[in-house]
Scaffold this motif. Structure first.
Motif, mmCIF file in Angstrom:
data_model
loop_
_atom_site.group_PDB
_atom_site.id
_atom_site.type_symbol
_atom_site.label_atom_id
_atom_site.label_comp_id
_atom_site.label_asym_id
_atom_site.label_seq_id
_atom_site.Cartn_x
_atom_site.Cartn_y
_atom_site.Cartn_z
ATOM 1 N N TYR A 107 0.850 -1.196 0.000
ATOM 2 C CA TYR A 107 0.000 0.000 0.000
ATOM 3 C C TYR A 107 0.888 1.250 0.000
ATOM 4 N N SER A 108 0.401 2.281 -0.637
ATOM 5 C CA SER A 108 0.996 3.610 -0.495
ATOM 6 C C SER A 108 0.084 4.448 0.392
ATOM 7 N N VAL A 109 0.614 5.502 0.966
ATOM 8 C CA VAL A 109 -0.205 6.411 1.765
ATOM 9 C C VAL A 109 -1.313 7.002 0.899
ATOM 10 N N GLU A 110 -1.008 7.248 -0.368
ATOM 11 C CA GLU A 110 -2.003 7.833 -1.269
ATOM 12 C C GLU A 110 -3.233 6.948 -1.413
ATOM 13 N N MET A 111 -3.052 5.637 -1.341
ATOM 14 C CA MET A 111 -4.185 4.717 -1.461
ATOM 15 C C MET A 111 -5.156 4.853 -0.296
ATOM 16 N N MET A 112 -4.702 5.423 0.797
ATOM 17 C CA MET A 112 -5.571 5.612 1.952
ATOM 18 C C MET A 112 -6.450 6.857 1.807
ATOM 19 N N TYR A 113 -6.259 7.615 0.732
ATOM 20 C CA TYR A 113 -7.012 8.854 0.555
ATOM 21 C C TYR A 113 -7.830 8.893 -0.738
ATOM 22 N N ALA A 114 -7.588 7.953 -1.651
ATOM 23 C CA ALA A 114 -8.349 7.924 -2.901
ATOM 24 C C ALA A 114 -8.168 6.562 -3.552
ATOM 25 N N GLY A 115 -9.131 6.198 -4.413
ATOM 26 C CA GLY A 115 -8.971 4.967 -5.180
ATOM 27 C C GLY A 115 -9.873 3.846 -4.729
ATOM 28 N N GLY A 116 -9.384 2.616 -4.871
ATOM 29 C CA GLY A 116 -10.203 1.428 -4.719
ATOM 30 C C GLY A 116 -10.816 1.207 -3.359
ATOM 31 N N LEU A 117 -10.212 1.732 -2.302
ATOM 32 C CA LEU A 117 -10.767 1.540 -0.961
ATOM 33 C C LEU A 117 -12.044 2.337 -0.740
ATOM 34 N N TYR A 118 -12.378 3.200 -1.688
ATOM 35 C CA TYR A 118 -13.581 4.023 -1.580
ATOM 36 C C TYR A 118 -14.716 3.471 -2.453
ATOM 37 N N ALA A 119 -14.596 2.216 -2.860
ATOM 38 C CA ALA A 119 -15.606 1.581 -3.713
ATOM 39 C C ALA A 119 -16.803 1.115 -2.896
ATOM 40 N N ASP A 120 -17.875 0.779 -3.608
ATOM 41 C CA ASP A 120 -19.044 0.139 -3.013
ATOM 42 C C ASP A 120 -18.776 -1.366 -3.037
ATOM 43 N N PHE A 121 -18.252 -1.905 -1.925
ATOM 44 C CA PHE A 121 -17.851 -3.305 -1.891
ATOM 45 C C PHE A 121 -19.054 -4.251 -1.996
ATOM 46 N N ALA A 122 -20.207 -3.822 -1.528
ATOM 47 C CA ALA A 122 -21.399 -4.673 -1.615
ATOM 48 C C ALA A 122 -21.819 -4.853 -3.070
#
Length: 319
Positions: A107-122
């Motif tokens: 992980y990069s720090v940037e991934m904690m602020y934008a990108g795939g972790l902000y998806a609708d996982f359901a």
């Protein structure tokens, strides 16, 4: 920092951590800043522990004995490490003991602020489940791309492996933001030419800016052609000194629409509109090729058919 939204998603949607559970963060110097964000977000969890070890040298290498012991005693484990612990024996032992494992490798720090972790996982889970249903019991798989890629193989007898990016039951492991549905080519049945134009998440490669042409015969990469990145890839593969690394086993469909190709494994594997080949070890996907290496090759905008069902058309989900 305590209110980081991605950390909240990882602690809730992706793992459903409970206040009384023993939560373990495993990290190393490269990934410590990411682990620190997670640590600061878990102030309300009294049984949290963070351990740091020296970096491993490759994906799947076991952590130190002390870290492995801590993993066996944990309820939820977050692997905030440079190299993935997913294929390590320590991870397997921990989940066999009931732990939930969340892979946060590279992980990069940037991934904690934008990108795939902000998806609708359901929603992504529903798409993933539909594709898994199509692949279950299927016999053949075909991939084409407008750039000339054409690959066919048998998947007969191979079960699909939907990966939802969530570890919410005992013994389950996941790798958010990677949401994908993977299957495994039957050994010896894969033939074709594929142009890798997305990413190869390896320290010497990353985003691909010069297509790499792969010729595949009998599920083995037999020729690597192209420019400078093709030469680097050929050198990387040769350096493993293991013929099994050329085996094309896993075939994964990325299904997270919020992911963007960035050269980091878990974001790139799950990137919507892509397919990746996993070369080398395929035992974890129902195959029979054992190898200490599993390297992913991502290409964009594929059209993919399973038997007579169109699953993807130029990267768009059709089922």
């Amino acid at each position: 920092m305590k209110d980081n939204q991605a950390a909240k998603v990882l602690l809730t949607t992706c793992s459903e951590c409970k206040p009384e559970e023993k939560i373990l963060f495993v990290t190393d110097p490269t990934s410590y800043e990411v682990a620190k964000i997670m640590w600061e977000a878990t102030e309300a969890y009294p049984n949290r522990t963070l351990v740091m070890m020296n970096e491993r040298t490759m994906h799947g290498e076991d952590p130190t004995d002390s870290v492995a012991a801590a993993m066996r005693a944990a309820d939820v484990i977050f692997g905030c490490t440079k190299f993935s612990l997913f294929h390590s024996q320590a991870r397997k032992d921990a989940v066999a003991n009931g732990a939930r494992f969340v892979n946060m490798a590279d992980y990069s720090v940037e991934m904690m602020y934008a990108g795939g972790l902000y998806a609708d996982f359901a929603e992504a889970r529903e798409t993933c489940a539909r594709i898994a249903a199509v692949e279950d019991g299927a016999k053949t798989l075909e991939i084409t791309c407008e750039n000339g890629s054409h690959f066919t193989c048998s998947i007969e007898g191979r079960k699909p492996f939907p990966q939802y990016g969530r570890s919410i039951e005992k013994g389950v492991s996941s790798s958010p933001p990677d949401v994908e549905c993977a299957t495994c080519a039957v050994e010896g049945t894969g033939y074709g030419v594929v142009y890798i134009d997305g990413s190869i998440p390896h320290p010497r490669l990353g985003l691909i800016h010069d297509e790499i042409k792969l010729t595949i015969e009998g599920s083995k990469i037999v020729k690597i052609e192209g420019g400078e990145q093709a030469e680097i890839f050929a050198d990387v593969m040769k350096s493993f000194n293991d013929e099994n690394v050329y085996n094309v086993g896993e075939i994964g469909i990325g299904l997270n629409p919020m992911c963007q190709l960035n050269g980091r494994m878990l974001e790139d594997e799950g990137c919507g509109g892509t397919v990746h080949f996993g070369c080398g070890d395929n035992v974890g996907f129902g195959g029979n090729v054992s190898c200490p290496v599993h390297i992913d090759l991502i290409f964009k905008n594929p059209t993919l058919k399973v038997d007579d069902t169109l699953v993807l058309e130029c990267g768009k989900v059709m089922v």
